[in-house]
Scaffold this active site. Structure first.
Site, short mmCIF file in Angstrom:
data_model
loop_
_atom_site.label_atom_id
_atom_site.label_comp_id
_atom_site.label_asym_id
_atom_site.label_seq_id
_atom_site.Cartn_x
_atom_site.Cartn_y
_atom_site.Cartn_z
N TYR A 64 -11.42 -41.59 82.75
CA TYR A 64 -12.53 -40.71 82.38
C TYR A 64 -12.54 -39.48 83.29
CZ TYR A 64 -17.37 -39.13 81.56
OH TYR A 64 -18.48 -38.38 81.26
N LYS A 112 -12.05 -35.50 82.35
CA LYS A 112 -13.04 -34.46 82.63
C LYS A 112 -12.46 -33.37 83.55
CE LYS A 112 -16.38 -36.05 80.06
NZ LYS A 112 -16.87 -35.32 78.89
N1 LIG Z 1 -24.49 -40.09 79.96
C1 LIG Z 1 -23.95 -39.74 81.10
O1 LIG Z 1 -24.20 -40.33 82.16
C2 LIG Z 1 -23.02 -38.54 81.17
C3 LIG Z 1 -22.73 -37.99 82.43
C4 LIG Z 1 -21.86 -36.91 82.50
C5 LIG Z 1 -21.31 -36.39 81.35
N2 LIG Z 1 -21.61 -36.94 80.13
C6 LIG Z 1 -20.96 -36.40 78.95
O2 LIG Z 1 -21.93 -35.96 78.03
C7 LIG Z 1 -21.46 -36.16 76.70
C8 LIG Z 1 -22.48 -36.94 75.88
O3 LIG Z 1 -22.74 -38.16 76.53
P1 LIG Z 1 -23.91 -39.15 76.07
O4 LIG Z 1 -24.35 -39.86 77.28
O5 LIG Z 1 -24.90 -38.43 75.25
O6 LIG Z 1 -23.08 -40.16 75.17
P2 LIG Z 1 -23.59 -41.11 73.97
O7 LIG Z 1 -22.68 -42.27 73.95
O8 LIG Z 1 -25.05 -41.35 74.08
O9 LIG Z 1 -23.33 -40.20 72.68
C9 LIG Z 1 -22.04 -39.78 72.38
C10 LIG Z 1 -21.97 -39.50 70.90
O10 LIG Z 1 -20.61 -39.09 70.63
C11 LIG Z 1 -20.17 -39.75 69.46
N3 LIG Z 1 -18.71 -39.87 69.45
C12 LIG Z 1 -17.95 -40.72 70.18
N4 LIG Z 1 -16.66 -40.58 69.85
C13 LIG Z 1 -16.61 -39.62 68.89
C14 LIG Z 1 -15.56 -39.04 68.14
N5 LIG Z 1 -14.29 -39.44 68.29
N6 LIG Z 1 -15.86 -38.09 67.24
C15 LIG Z 1 -17.15 -37.70 67.05
N7 LIG Z 1 -18.18 -38.22 67.72
C16 LIG Z 1 -17.91 -39.17 68.64
C17 LIG Z 1 -20.87 -41.12 69.48
O11 LIG Z 1 -20.92 -41.70 68.19
C18 LIG Z 1 -22.23 -40.74 70.04
O12 LIG Z 1 -23.14 -40.41 69.00
C19 LIG Z 1 -20.10 -36.86 76.84
O13 LIG Z 1 -19.08 -35.91 76.75
C20 LIG Z 1 -20.16 -37.45 78.23
O14 LIG Z 1 -18.87 -37.60 78.78
C21 LIG Z 1 -22.47 -37.99 80.02
#
Ligand SMILES: NC(=O)c1ccc[n+]([C@@H]2O[C@H](COP(=O)([O-])OP(=O)(O)OC[C@H]3O[C@@H](n4cnc5c(N)ncnc54)[C@H](O)[C@@H]3O)[C@@H](O)[C@H]2O)c1
Length: 304
Positions: free
Chosen positions: A192, A196
């Site tokens: 991961y 990133k």
């Molecule tokens: N939640 C955290 O702690 C966190 C921290 C840093 C960065 N992020 C980043 O923020 C972004 C959103 O994270 P989140 O926590 O809202 O995640 P989440 O799991 O709540 O939501 C992610 C969404 O992406 C969709 N998804 C997954 N694979 C997919 C694909 N191949 N095509 C289309 N849609 C797809 C899922 O169905 C889901 O609806 C991500 O890129 C994550 O890496 C999250």
């Protein structure tokens, strides 16, 4: 190439601009009339981004691999719009499309459908991502490949679809959800983190390339580095000082992301304090960095 004199002037102006912006941040641009496409809009931060962009006057396009959750997000936006709009010129404010953004052909096909149904995209938010967590040597090769397909290559495919139109119209914004894991490593998140870091490289390189080749362009780029957000994506997240480094809700994160890109910031940290912490931290000796990391005790667990 610039001269010594120009270099000194640029350094002084750079520091001056930074200081001024700390006190007087740039004005936030309006989202009225913008068409914002959010990948991964079916859940978590993506869903909140869709709801909040729509409240600020944008039309929103919700892409997700999960057709049902994408549709639910669009429905919530449309319901809010129907209740709150004073002049309901159209009952539709949000559209949903099923799209697995890791698949280039599918991205190209759904992008065409989106343009046909909604129009040109003016703000692209590359948000979809996955975060499998376990010790590095326990990953199967196909899991690592999938992670790069979803977290990294997808962002190339969408940028290649929508950025040329933005450049042609000299109007647009690409926002990329990276992570603090794109600035520093984290145990159990090795693939991961490397995905990133790749996103950080993509956005940083693109920014510098545009600065060199398209100096006058009004297309903007923003890279977002959230710490852990309470969406369920991270397994057993930890923070020793939640007042200093909080685990935000998705709504708070989305609000900070939108505020940041509306002010055309190139980088946004959520929480904000992590920006200076990481910039200064990188100058420290490795042993000091690891001692600080041990003290702060931030990280994630994994499913055994
Ligand atoms: N939640 C955290 O702690 C966190 C921290 C840093 C960065 N992020 C980043 O923020 C972004 C959103 O994270 P989140 O926590 O809202 O995640 P989440 O799991 O709540 O939501 C992610 C969404 O992406 C969709 N998804 C997954 N694979 C997919 C694909 N191949 N095509 C289309 N849609 C797809 C899922 O169905 C889901 O609806 C991500 O890129 C994550 O890496 C999250």
């Amino acid at each position: 190439m610039i001269t010594w004199f120009q270099l000194v002037v640029e350094i002084c102006l750079g520091f001056w601009e930074h200081m001024v912006q700390l006190v007087y941040p740039p004005l936030a641009k309006s989202l009225v009339g913008e068409v914002v496409l959010i990948t991964g809009a079916g859940h978590g931060i993506g869903r909140e981004l869709a709801l909040q962009c729509a409240r600020l006057g944008a039309k929103v396009v919700c892409w997700d691999i999960n057709a049902q959750t994408a549709q639910e997000t669009a429905q919530r936006v449309n319901e809010e719009w129907a209740v709150n709009a004073t002049h309901v010129d159209t009952p539709i404010r949000a559209w949903s499309f099923q799209c697995d953004v890791s698949k280039r052909e599918e991205v190209n096909k759904v992008a065409d459908e989106t343009r046909l149904k909604v129009g040109e995209i003016t703000v692209l938010i590359n948000n979809a991502g996955i975060m499998p967590a376990k010790p590095m040597l326990k990953f199967e090769p196909h899991e690592i490949e999938r992670l790069f397909d979803v977290n990294v290559f997808s962002q190339y495919w969408t940028i290649m679809q929508f950025m040329p139109g933005m450049i042609k119209r000299d109007h647009g914004h690409v926002v990329s959800m990276c992570s603090v894991a794109g600035i520093t490593g984290t145990p159990y998140l090795v693939p991961y983190c490397s995905s990133k870091f790749a996103i950080k490289g993509l956005m940083d390189g693109l920014f510098l390339e545009m600065r060199q080749d398209m100096k006058e362009s009004r297309v903007r780029l923003t890279t977002v580095h959230p710490f852990t957000i309470n969406t369920g994506l991270a397994v057993d997240p930890m923070t020793r000082f939640p007042k200093l480094i909080p685990i935000h809700e998705a709504s708070e994160c989305a609000q900070q992301v939108i505020d940041g890109f509306r002010r055309n910031y190139e980088e946004v940290f959520v929480p904000k304090i992590l920006g200076p912490v990481f910039r200064l931290g990188k100058c420290l000796p490795r042993r000091v960095q690891t001692a600080l990391a041990d003290f702060l005790n931030c990280g994630v667990g994994y499913n055994k």
